[in-house]
Design a protein around this motif. Structure first.
Motif, PDB file in Angstrom:
ATOM      1  N   GLN A  47       0.831  -1.202   0.000  1.00 13.01           N
ATOM      2  CA  GLN A  47       0.000   0.000   0.000  1.00 13.01           C
ATOM      3  C   GLN A  47       0.873   1.262   0.000  1.00 13.01           C
ATOM      4  N   ASP A  48       0.334   2.334  -0.560  1.00 15.64           N
ATOM      5  CA  ASP A  48       0.996   3.638  -0.525  1.00 15.64           C
ATOM      6  C   ASP A  48       0.952   4.160   0.915  1.00 15.64           C
ATOM      7  N   GLN A  49       2.115   4.474   1.486  1.00 18.30           N
ATOM      8  CA  GLN A  49       2.200   4.907   2.886  1.00 18.30           C
ATOM      9  C   GLN A  49       2.656   6.366   3.013  1.00 18.30           C
ATOM     10  N   THR A  50       2.379   7.154   1.983  1.00 14.15           N
ATOM     11  CA  THR A  50       2.848   8.548   1.955  1.00 14.15           C
ATOM     12  C   THR A  50       2.337   9.352   3.147  1.00 14.15           C
ATOM     13  N   ALA A  51       1.047   9.286   3.429  1.00  8.66           N
ATOM     14  CA  ALA A  51       0.459  10.118   4.497  1.00  8.66           C
ATOM     15  C   ALA A  51       1.091   9.796   5.839  1.00  8.66           C
ATOM     16  N   ILE A  55       6.379   2.092   0.178  1.00  4.21           N
ATOM     17  CA  ILE A  55       5.965   2.703  -1.079  1.00  4.21           C
ATOM     18  C   ILE A  55       5.369   4.074  -0.784  1.00  4.21           C
ATOM     19  N   VAL A  56       5.959   5.115  -1.389  1.00  5.56           N
ATOM     20  CA  VAL A  56       5.539   6.491  -1.093  1.00  5.56           C
ATOM     21  C   VAL A  56       5.694   7.366  -2.337  1.00  5.56           C
ATOM     22  N   ARG A 107      14.153   0.237   2.302  1.00  2.00           N
ATOM     23  CA  ARG A 107      13.927   0.729   0.942  1.00  2.00           C
ATOM     24  C   ARG A 107      12.736   1.686   0.902  1.00  2.00           C
ATOM     25  N   ILE A 108      12.976   2.879   0.410  1.00  2.00           N
ATOM     26  CA  ILE A 108      11.907   3.844   0.155  1.00  2.00           C
ATOM     27  C   ILE A 108      11.665   3.816  -1.349  1.00  2.00           C
ATOM     28  N   VAL A 109      10.498   3.354  -1.752  1.00  2.00           N
ATOM     29  CA  VAL A 109      10.211   3.051  -3.151  1.00  2.00           C
ATOM     30  C   VAL A 109       9.164   4.026  -3.685  1.00  2.00           C
ATOM     31  N   TYR A 110       9.436   4.575  -4.861  1.00  2.00           N
ATOM     32  CA  TYR A 110       8.570   5.593  -5.455  1.00  2.00           C
ATOM     33  C   TYR A 110       7.286   4.968  -5.993  1.00  2.00           C
ATOM     34  N   ALA A 111       6.154   5.522  -5.562  1.00  2.00           N
ATOM     35  CA  ALA A 111       4.854   5.029  -6.004  1.00  2.00           C
ATOM     36  C   ALA A 111       4.487   5.522  -7.402  1.00  2.00           C
ATOM     37  N   GLY A 112       5.081   6.648  -7.809  1.00  2.00           N
ATOM     38  CA  GLY A 112       4.901   7.073  -9.193  1.00  2.00           C
ATOM     39  C   GLY A 112       4.044   8.289  -9.416  1.00  2.00           C
ATOM     40  N   THR A 113       3.763   9.085  -8.381  1.00  2.00           N
ATOM     41  CA  THR A 113       2.959  10.299  -8.575  1.00  2.00           C
ATOM     42  C   THR A 113       3.557  11.469  -7.809  1.00  2.00           C
ATOM     43  N   SER A 114       3.575  12.656  -8.426  1.00  2.00           N
ATOM     44  CA  SER A 114       3.870  13.938  -7.757  1.00  2.00           C
ATOM     45  C   SER A 114       5.278  14.050  -7.181  1.00  2.00           C
ATOM     46  N   PHE A 135      16.886   4.543  -1.916  1.00  2.00           N
ATOM     47  CA  PHE A 135      15.859   5.329  -2.596  1.00  2.00           C
ATOM     48  C   PHE A 135      15.707   4.756  -4.004  1.00  2.00           C
ATOM     49  N   ASP A 136      14.581   4.136  -4.275  1.00  2.00           N
ATOM     50  CA  ASP A 136      14.360   3.434  -5.531  1.00  2.00           C
ATOM     51  C   ASP A 136      13.262   4.134  -6.322  1.00  2.00           C
ATOM     52  N   GLY A 137      13.671   4.713  -7.455  1.00  2.00           N
ATOM     53  CA  GLY A 137      12.702   5.439  -8.283  1.00  2.00           C
ATOM     54  C   GLY A 137      11.933   4.562  -9.246  1.00  2.00           C
ATOM     55  N   ASN A 138      12.294   3.290  -9.345  1.00  2.00           N
ATOM     56  CA  ASN A 138      11.573   2.359 -10.210  1.00  2.00           C
ATOM     57  C   ASN A 138      11.524   2.794 -11.668  1.00  2.00           C
TER      58      ASN A 138
END
Length: 447
Positions: free
Chosen positions: A47-51, A75-76, A95-102, A120-123
């Protein structure tokens, strides 16, 4: 009899000690790391855990706490760093993995940002029109990135603006543009990083207006730098300094760059020392265009189209020393149409002393070009197995040059040759009675 003064002093001391203990306990509490799991983050969650991530950073910043990020993937997107951030991970596992938005990670106007032991993984996902790098730092007083891995950026790995601190001991690879792009830096050190497989550049230190910068770049390994965006030198460089003065580039190992290992463009008072440069597609070490002051010393260049160039007097490029370098195994083949296979070239107010050039198929040394030569000294160099040993321009009106005490062996097209641009004007300048009083050519040994 009990002294009232002693009683009051004792009571005051008790109160003071109590207050001190409270302050010390508060400081101790503030220094305790916050475990991300205790704040709702779940290692390995899909799940996206940005918040939750942003909320944790805000809480830790307010209290001055470090954040511990346990092993696992998070994933953030759009991580916004507050004034104080200090995140510690498990090297290679957190690992901080990029979710792909903003965009991914950004810090603006922060006092201290510290990342240690993180991936830091930008995928390879697009970062958005406004983002310039996987990690962006703008106006950050102290930025400390240590023992981190940065991979898979669709743009730059790190993009820094008006920031200082240390980028130390990281691994950066698989980025579409440059590994590190730093503009208008303040007291920045870029040290001991391993950088590879970048689309357009390794370490770029630029200023938008020419001026003092003072960045130190040392002990890095930079390799496999392409020039995917093309051009004739703006891309494909391992280390590139542009309009940034007073920069030190020392003791780096740079290999397999499409263009240049170390390129200083309009960079004054630059020091390029002790670097090991192999497999450069164009000129291995450059100090070019509007620079004043360049020390290029004790470098090794093995395999390039040209070795070392201190040039562009027509644009104000002047004042350099080139000493104690080894330049060898050059090629006449370059990445665009031009003259290649030149060991060391210089044009104005410069000395070329104590270097060893071997295997420069066109010229061992090139002194000046057309009308652009002034105050050159080429002395005590060894030049072996070149086309021409030393090229020197003899176009009318050029300035003085001293060519003395060099050893030239195996120059198949002449030892010291006078040129008007590419045309040979005089085949042998070692002969007495030369018609060029601006030249001193003495005590050279030719065999």
């Amino acid at each position: 009899m009990i002294s009232r003064r002693l009683v009051l002093a004792g009571l005051t001391g008790v109160a003071f000690n109590h207050d001190f203990q409270q302050v010390a306990q508060a400081a101790s509490n503030a220094s305790e790391p916050l475990n991300a799991v205790d704040y709702g983050l779940q290692p390995g969650s899909t799940q996206d855990q940005t918040a939750k991530f942003n909320a944790l950073l805000e809480s830790a910043s307010a209290k001055g706490n470090q954040v511990f990020l346990p092993a696992g993937s998070y994933i953030v997107s759009a991580i916004l760093c507050p004034s104080y951030v200090n995140i510690l991970g498990v090297t290679g596992q957190s690992r901080i993995v990029y979710a792909g938005t903003s965009g991914f990670v950004q810090a603006n106007d922060s006092k201290l940002i510290q990342f240690t032991g993180l991936v830091f993984d930008g995928n390879g996902k697009e970062l958005g029109d406004k983002a310039k790098g996987l990690i962006e730092a703008n106006n950050v007083r102290t930025l400390l990135i240590r023992d981190c891995t940065i991979v898979g950026s669709a743009q730059n790995g790190l993009s820094l603006f008006q920031s200082g601190g240390a980028i130390d001991g990281n691994r950066i690879s698989g980025v579409a543009d440059a590994a590190i792009f730093a503009a208008n830096s303040a007291d920045l050190a870029i040290t001991r990083n391993t950088i590879s497989d970048c689309g357009n550049g390794g370490i770029l230190v630029h200023r938008y207006d020419k001026g003092r910068d003072g960045t130190i770049i040392s002990g890095n390994r930079v390799q496999k730098i392409r020039a995917d965006s093309g051009g004739t030198g703006q891309n494909g460089n391992g280390i590139n300094i542009y309009k940034a003065d007073n920069v030190i580039v020392a003791d780096n190992v740079v290999s397999n760059c499409a263009f240049t290992a170390v390129r200083g463009n309009s960079a004054g008072n630059i020091q390029i020392t002790g670097n090991n440069c192999t497999g450069s597609g164009e000129t291995a070490i450059y100090s070019e265009f509007a620079f004043e002051g360049a020390i290029i010393a004790n470098n090794i260049v093995d395999g390039a189209a040209n070795g070392i160039s201190i040039v562009n007097f027509d644009d104000g490029g002047r004042l350099g020393t080139c000493t104690g370098n080894i330049v060898r195994n050059l090629s006449v083949k370059g990445p665009y149409a031009g003259t290649f296979g030149i060991g060391i070239s210089a044009e104005a107010d410069s000395t070329i002393t104590g270097n060893l050039v071997e295997g420069a198929p066109t010229y061992g040394l090139q002194l000046g070009w057309g009308p652009y030569m002034r105050n050159l000294v080429a002395s005590s160099n060894i030049i072996r197995n070149s086309g021409e040993g030393i090229y020197v321009t003899v176009v009318d009106g050029v300035g003085p040059a001293i060519i003395t005490d060099n050893i030239i062996q195996g120059a198949t097209k002449g030892a010291i040759v006078g040129h008007k641009w590419e045309e040979v004007a005089i085949k042998d300048l070692t002969q007495k009675g030369s018609a060029y009083p601006n030249l001193v050519v003495e005590r050279n040994i030719v065999s």
